[in-house]
Design a protein around this motif. Structure first.
Motif, PDB file in Angstrom:
ATOM      1  N   ALA A   1       0.848  -1.190   0.000  1.00  0.00           N
ATOM      2  CA  ALA A   1       0.000   0.000   0.000  1.00  0.00           C
ATOM      3  C   ALA A   1       0.885   1.242   0.000  1.00  0.00           C
ATOM      4  O   ALA A   1       1.989   1.237   0.549  1.00  0.00           O
ATOM      5  N   VAL A   2       0.409   2.286  -0.635  1.00  0.00           N
ATOM      6  CA  VAL A   2       1.141   3.551  -0.660  1.00  0.00           C
ATOM      7  C   VAL A   2       0.714   4.380   0.549  1.00  0.00           C
ATOM      8  O   VAL A   2      -0.481   4.599   0.771  1.00  0.00           O
ATOM      9  N   TRP A   3       1.684   4.835   1.325  1.00  0.00           N
ATOM     10  CA  TRP A   3       1.421   5.635   2.519  1.00  0.00           C
ATOM     11  C   TRP A   3       1.497   7.097   2.123  1.00  0.00           C
ATOM     12  O   TRP A   3       2.531   7.579   1.656  1.00  0.00           O
ATOM     13  N   LEU A   4       0.405   7.839   2.279  1.00  0.00           N
ATOM     14  CA  LEU A   4       0.313   9.199   1.776  1.00  0.00           C
ATOM     15  C   LEU A   4       0.184  10.194   2.925  1.00  0.00           C
ATOM     16  O   LEU A   4      -0.729  10.097   3.746  1.00  0.00           O
ATOM     17  N   ASP A   5       1.111  11.145   2.977  1.00  0.00           N
ATOM     18  CA  ASP A   5       1.047  12.219   3.954  1.00  0.00           C
ATOM     19  C   ASP A   5       1.537  13.503   3.306  1.00  0.00           C
ATOM     20  O   ASP A   5       1.720  13.565   2.085  1.00  0.00           O
ATOM     21  N   GLU A   6       1.754  14.535   4.107  1.00  0.00           N
ATOM     22  CA  GLU A   6       2.111  15.841   3.558  1.00  0.00           C
ATOM     23  C   GLU A   6       3.486  15.847   2.897  1.00  0.00           C
ATOM     24  O   GLU A   6       3.796  16.766   2.120  1.00  0.00           O
TER      25      GLU A   6
ATOM     26  N   GLY B   1     -24.257  -8.453   5.794  1.00  0.00           N
ATOM     27  CA  GLY B   1     -24.130  -8.802   4.381  1.00  0.00           C
ATOM     28  C   GLY B   1     -23.072  -8.000   3.659  1.00  0.00           C
ATOM     29  O   GLY B   1     -23.093  -7.869   2.432  1.00  0.00           O
ATOM     30  N   TRP B   2     -22.103  -7.454   4.429  1.00  0.00           N
ATOM     31  CA  TRP B   2     -21.036  -6.644   3.881  1.00  0.00           C
ATOM     32  C   TRP B   2     -19.766  -7.478   3.725  1.00  0.00           C
ATOM     33  O   TRP B   2     -19.656  -8.586   4.262  1.00  0.00           O
ATOM     34  N   SER B   3     -18.787  -6.891   3.041  1.00  0.00           N
ATOM     35  CA  SER B   3     -17.483  -7.535   2.889  1.00  0.00           C
ATOM     36  C   SER B   3     -16.378  -6.568   3.286  1.00  0.00           C
ATOM     37  O   SER B   3     -16.428  -5.370   2.969  1.00  0.00           O
ATOM     38  N   LEU B   4     -15.393  -7.090   4.010  1.00  0.00           N
ATOM     39  CA  LEU B   4     -14.192  -6.325   4.316  1.00  0.00           C
ATOM     40  C   LEU B   4     -13.315  -6.244   3.071  1.00  0.00           C
ATOM     41  O   LEU B   4     -13.361  -7.141   2.215  1.00  0.00           O
ATOM     42  N   PRO B   5     -12.504  -5.219   2.945  1.00  0.00           N
ATOM     43  CA  PRO B   5     -11.600  -5.155   1.790  1.00  0.00           C
ATOM     44  C   PRO B   5     -10.553  -6.264   1.854  1.00  0.00           C
ATOM     45  O   PRO B   5      -9.978  -6.528   2.918  1.00  0.00           O
ATOM     46  N   SER B   6     -10.322  -6.909   0.727  1.00  0.00           N
ATOM     47  CA  SER B   6      -9.292  -7.949   0.673  1.00  0.00           C
ATOM     48  C   SER B   6      -7.912  -7.348   0.482  1.00  0.00           C
ATOM     49  O   SER B   6      -6.899  -7.954   0.853  1.00  0.00           O
ATOM     50  N   SER B   7      -7.863  -6.151  -0.098  1.00  0.00           N
ATOM     51  CA  SER B   7      -6.591  -5.473  -0.343  1.00  0.00           C
ATOM     52  C   SER B   7      -6.812  -3.974  -0.216  1.00  0.00           C
ATOM     53  O   SER B   7      -7.836  -3.442  -0.659  1.00  0.00           O
ATOM     54  N   ILE B   8      -5.862  -3.287   0.405  1.00  0.00           N
ATOM     55  CA  ILE B   8      -5.883  -1.832   0.514  1.00  0.00           C
ATOM     56  C   ILE B   8      -4.628  -1.308  -0.160  1.00  0.00           C
ATOM     57  O   ILE B   8      -3.511  -1.692   0.184  1.00  0.00           O
TER      58      ILE B   8
END
Length: 316
Positions: free
Chosen positions: A125-130, A260-267
């Motif tokens: 995952a890309v970590w985005l900050d200032e 009836g929801w799904s968690l993200p498999s990838s972020i």
């Protein structure tokens, strides 16, 4: 203070107008679309409209008006330059001439998303900050908002006008026009883990920025619900986000399944709002934990989902 609020008829503007009045300020709303919080109907790109607004006696500006990403299919590129860049310059010039000591600008995390970040092709995952950069916005919306940020920086550093730039994550109420699954409330709940905040939190952050601007001088803040994740987890988040989520929230999968929801498999990306917490003294009140609390207690969800929402400017 008498606060000029641009974009006062929009989703953020109407919430922000209420928050400003609750804080004891008077609000003079400016928008291209009429609304209950809009006293001046016109465009910030029109210098005469801006001069009319300042003639009423303005102490500070919160500039939330803009053409946004969905407007790309409806307006030419020149309109984005006129509204997002020239409009910002018109307001900055007027605020400087009026001797103001604070200017708050609503920007967007969208300008941090290059095509490579959007493609999410890497193994982490890309970590985005200032500090993320170099920035390469992928469309005219991002390009013009980045240019407007630069104008705010110049007016703070060269002209002594304290400016606070707020790069807000997602807070729109309608469905995402780029995702097919999951949809609606499920997607919004998931995004509170890494890239979303509520409109109420966005409004409160603007009030905080208005209060702190003179002592900050110039600063720029990424705004999103506080992520539970750490930078060291970026590879795990890309490979198996659900496992990381359950590590922090052990009953999340069961609560989601019951809905009836799904968690993200990838972020693929995470917005880090910790700078706003440290320097602005602001932390979003609502995040993923509050969603799970609502599910456990069968309470309404702590964010707004309105698939029928249409921007007032586009509804005419």
């Amino acid at each position: 203070m008498r606060v000029l609020l641009t974009g006062s008829t929009g989703w953020l503007g109407r919430t922000l107008a209420t928050r400003l009045r609750e804080a004891g300020h008077s609000v003079i709303g400016l928008d291209i679309a009429p609304g209950p919080d809009t006293q001046i109907v016109g465009s910030v790109a029109d210098r005469n409209v801006v001069q009319q607004a300042f003639a009423s006696g303005i102490d500070a500006v919160i500039h939330a008006a803009a053409l946004h990403k969905p407007d790309i299919v409806r307006y030419p590129e020149q309109a984005f330059t006129d509204v997002n860049v020239t409009g910002t310059l018109n307001l900055l010039q007027a605020a400087k001439a009026a001797g103001h000591d604070r200017f708050v600008f609503t920007s967007t995390t969208s300008l941090m998303i290059s095509q490579s970040v959007r493609d999410e092709a890497g193994d982490a995952a890309v970590w985005l900050d200032e500090q993320t950069g170099p920035l390469a916005p992928r469309n005219i919306y991002g390009v013009t908002k980045l240019a407007a940020e630069g104008l705010c920086r110049i007016y703070a550093h060269e002209h002594g006008l304290p400016c606070v730039v707020l790069r807000t994550g997602r807070f729109f109420p309608e469905d995402d026009d780029t995702h097919t699954a999951p949809l609606g409330e499920n997607l919004k709940a998931n995004e509170l883990l890494n890239r979303r905040l509520t409109v109420e939190d966005a409004a409160d952050a603007h009030v905080a920025a208005l209060n702190r601007a003179p002592e900050l001088g110039f600063d720029l803040f990424v705004l999103s619900a506080a992520t539970p994740f750490h930078r060291s987890e970026v590879r795990e988040l890309k490979a198996d986000a659900a496992a990381v989520i359950v590590r922090y929230f052990p009953d999340a999968a069961d609560l989601y399944a019951a809905k009836g929801w799904s968690l993200p498999s990838s972020i693929g990306r995470v917005y880090d709002a910790s700078h706003a917490e440290r320097r602005l003294g602001f932390r979003c009140a609502t995040g993923f934990a509050q969603v799970l609390d609502a599910l456990r207690e069968s309470r309404p969800l702590p964010f707004t989902h309105d698939p029928g929402y249409t921007s007032p400017a586009l509804a005419k």
